[in-house]
Design a protein around this motif. Structure first.
Motif, PDB file in Angstrom:
ATOM      1  N   GLU A  59       8.739  -1.744   1.716  1.00 11.23           N
ATOM      2  CA  GLU A  59       7.885  -0.669   1.181  1.00 11.23           C
ATOM      3  C   GLU A  59       7.584   0.381   2.258  1.00 11.23           C
ATOM      4  O   GLU A  59       7.375   1.557   1.938  1.00 11.23           O
ATOM      5  CB  GLU A  59       6.574  -1.233   0.606  1.00 11.23           C
ATOM      6  CG  GLU A  59       6.754  -2.238  -0.540  1.00 11.23           C
ATOM      7  CD  GLU A  59       6.913  -1.610  -1.934  1.00 11.23           C
ATOM      8  OE1 GLU A  59       6.940  -0.369  -2.042  1.00 11.23           O
ATOM      9  OE2 GLU A  59       7.024  -2.397  -2.899  1.00 11.23           O
TER      10      GLU A  59
ATOM     11  N   ASP B 197       0.655  -0.768   0.610  1.00 10.92           N
ATOM     12  CA  ASP B 197       0.906  -0.328  -0.755  1.00 10.92           C
ATOM     13  C   ASP B 197      -0.205  -0.713  -1.728  1.00 10.92           C
ATOM     14  O   ASP B 197      -1.031   0.114  -2.116  1.00 10.92           O
ATOM     15  CB  ASP B 197       2.276  -0.855  -1.221  1.00 10.92           C
ATOM     16  CG  ASP B 197       2.683  -0.297  -2.570  1.00 10.92           C
ATOM     17  OD1 ASP B 197       2.077   0.701  -3.000  1.00 10.92           O
ATOM     18  OD2 ASP B 197       3.608  -0.841  -3.191  1.00 10.92           O
TER      19      ASP B 197
ATOM     20  N   VAL C  46      13.009  -4.496  -4.153  1.00  9.28           N
ATOM     21  CA  VAL C  46      12.884  -3.050  -3.941  1.00  9.28           C
ATOM     22  C   VAL C  46      13.903  -2.573  -2.894  1.00  9.28           C
ATOM     23  O   VAL C  46      14.459  -1.476  -3.017  1.00  9.28           O
ATOM     24  CB  VAL C  46      11.438  -2.684  -3.531  1.00  9.28           C
ATOM     25  CG1 VAL C  46      11.342  -1.263  -2.997  1.00  9.28           C
ATOM     26  CG2 VAL C  46      10.504  -2.861  -4.733  1.00  9.28           C
TER      27      VAL C  46
ATOM     28  N   HIS D 129      12.212   1.135  -7.544  1.00 10.27           N
ATOM     29  CA  HIS D 129      11.480   0.154  -8.357  1.00 10.27           C
ATOM     30  C   HIS D 129      12.047  -0.047  -9.757  1.00 10.27           C
ATOM     31  O   HIS D 129      11.858  -1.108 -10.339  1.00 10.27           O
ATOM     32  CB  HIS D 129       9.994   0.526  -8.431  1.00 10.27           C
ATOM     33  CG  HIS D 129       9.225   0.141  -7.204  1.00 10.27           C
ATOM     34  ND1 HIS D 129       9.498   0.656  -5.956  1.00 10.27           N
ATOM     35  CD2 HIS D 129       8.213  -0.757  -7.019  1.00 10.27           C
ATOM     36  CE1 HIS D 129       8.670   0.123  -5.071  1.00 10.27           C
ATOM     37  NE2 HIS D 129       7.885  -0.744  -5.688  1.00 10.27           N
TER      38      HIS D 129
ATOM     39  N   HIS E  91       9.295  -9.305  -4.397  1.00 13.81           N
ATOM     40  CA  HIS E  91       9.200  -7.895  -4.804  1.00 13.81           C
ATOM     41  C   HIS E  91       9.799  -6.949  -3.753  1.00 13.81           C
ATOM     42  O   HIS E  91      10.608  -6.076  -4.078  1.00 13.81           O
ATOM     43  CB  HIS E  91       7.744  -7.528  -5.094  1.00 13.81           C
ATOM     44  CG  HIS E  91       7.555  -6.078  -5.422  1.00 13.81           C
ATOM     45  ND1 HIS E  91       7.968  -5.538  -6.616  1.00 13.81           N
ATOM     46  CD2 HIS E  91       7.042  -5.050  -4.695  1.00 13.81           C
ATOM     47  CE1 HIS E  91       7.708  -4.242  -6.612  1.00 13.81           C
ATOM     48  NE2 HIS E  91       7.140  -3.922  -5.462  1.00 13.81           N
TER      49      HIS E  91
HETATM   50 ZN    ZN Z   1       6.485  -2.048  -4.761  1.00 11.45          ZN
END
Ligand code: ZN
Ligand code: ADP
Length: 368
Positions: free
Chosen positions: A188, A140, A277, A251, A273
């Motif tokens: 992700e 990402d 997510v 997000h 994070h």
């Molecule tokens: Zn992200």
């Protein structure tokens, strides 16, 4: 077949993403990404002791006259500050970096964002070469050119679009990555399947155990496919005027959870994070079902996959629905009439939906 895969980013900025084992030892590959006589390696206190000497030796083997310095920050998101950014610029000044110098970002997303922003600003922009060492950064943040630092007022508030000259993802570095960080990156990876490709979700379901076990072939395939999806989107929409926003699936909810738990002082219990997510994607899927956009069975499938990957799928205790909603209203995606979300019509097909009424969002946050 060579174990290295290459994904090309096209469009306004063109660069290669190279993925494979032991790439940090590949002198030809690393030195090819450097144009000038100066390189500043930016890294953090966990990654530098593991890999900085190797990178330096690999570069010097091909370019014995290169001037290399290393700027190391303490690990953690709290270090992604303007103060560290200034120190990185000072390190470039000390090195005598000219316009053909390169910044080499060796680490996770924090290092990549900070180093990228320093490169964007030094002499109005020099090369940055991304050497991501977390799964999250490989799939990402190292791709697509977003760079930034945080302010006390919020994350990523100061930054620039500054595409890398190259991204070189050495999958062998993932062997030292803490398991929790690996799982966060997998969130992700799942996101790409959720928004673009139902078939990729099926592949992830079949390879969940191999991915969790750190199997090199499975991880390389997951990284290459993720980078391919991201490369296509950022090639077409580098500045996020349109479809790049689809990458924010999960997000809006995720950022609200991250912001609110910081406020609630969740400390070590706090979701990182990728974990936030993961929860956010389940909430986005549920909101899609609540609005009659998508079948509820697709939410269950997503939730089951994330759970198999060891990721959380429910809002942590102690976070209030109203407080999370208020956070989302503050987010930059908020609009006058209802909120804007990336939702899905089905697994593998995301879309942007504006004007979502607050009470539907609250229903989802309350678990109804
Ligand atoms: Zn992200
Ligand atoms: P992210 O890439 O998830 O945005 P960070 O840059 O904060 O996040 O990296 C997550 C953590 O993992 C940091 O503590 C960092 O020092 C550590 N880390 C990064 N890469 C490696 C690695 N290959 N081996 C061990 N630890 C690593």
């Amino acid at each position: 077949m060579s174990p290295m895969r290459t994904v090309k980013v096209d469009g306004e900025a063109r660069y290669d993403i190279c993925i494979g084992p032991n790439l940090l030892g590949d002198s030809a590959l690393l030195s090819h990404a450097l144009r000038g006589r100066h390189a500043l390696i930016v890294s953090d206190g966990n990654v530098a002791p593991l890999y900085a000497d190797r990178v330096e030796a690999t570069l010097l083997a091909a370019r014995p006259t290169l001037s290399i310095a290393c700027f190391v920050i303490p690990p953690g998101e709290q270090e992604k500050t303007l103060a560290r950014f200034c120190q990185a610029l000072d390190a470039l000044a000390d090195l005598g970096a000219t316009r053909d110098a390169a910044v080499i970002a060796l680490g996770g997303g924090v290092v990549g964002d900070l180093a990228g922003f320093a490169a964007a600003c030094w002499m109005r922009g020099i090369d940055v070469v991304q050497l991501p060492t977390t799964l999250l950064a490989m799939v990402d943040s190292s791709v697509g050119g977003k760079t930034a630092v945080d302010l006390p007022a919020g994350k990523n508030l100061v930054g620039a679009f500054h595409p890398p000259r190259a991204v070189i993802a050495d999958t062998t570095t993932l062997r030292t990555l803490p398991e929790r960080e690996l799982r966060a990156g997998l969130a992700e990876v799942v996101k790409y399947g959720a928004i673009f490709d139902d078939e990729f979700l099926g592949w992830l379901e079949r390879h969940a155990d191999a991915l969790l076990a750190g199997d090199d072939a499975a991880l390389s395939e997951a990284i290459a496919r993720s980078c391919q999806y991201k490369a296509e989107v950022v090639s077409r929409d580098p500045y996020e005027h349109g479809e790049r926003a689809l990458l924010n699936f999960g997000h809006t909810f995720g950022h609200a959870i991250e912001a609110e738990q910081g406020y609630a002082g969740a400390g070590n219990q706090a979701l990182n994070h990728g974990e936030a997510v993961a929860v956010g994607m389940v909430l986005a899927a549920r909101l899609s079902a609540v609005l009659g956009l998508a079948p509820a069975s697709h939410t269950h499938r997503l939730q089951a996959l994330l759970q198999r990957l060891g990721l959380p799928t429910v809002i942590p205790a102690g976070l209030e629905p109203e407080a999370l909603l208020a956070r989302m209203r503050l987010d930059k995606k908020a609009e006058a009439h209802g909120l804007r979300f990336v939702l899905w019509e089905r697994a593998g097909l995301a879309k942007i939906v504006s004007g979502v009424p607050d009470d539907r969002v609250l229903d989802v946050l309350r678990g109804r």
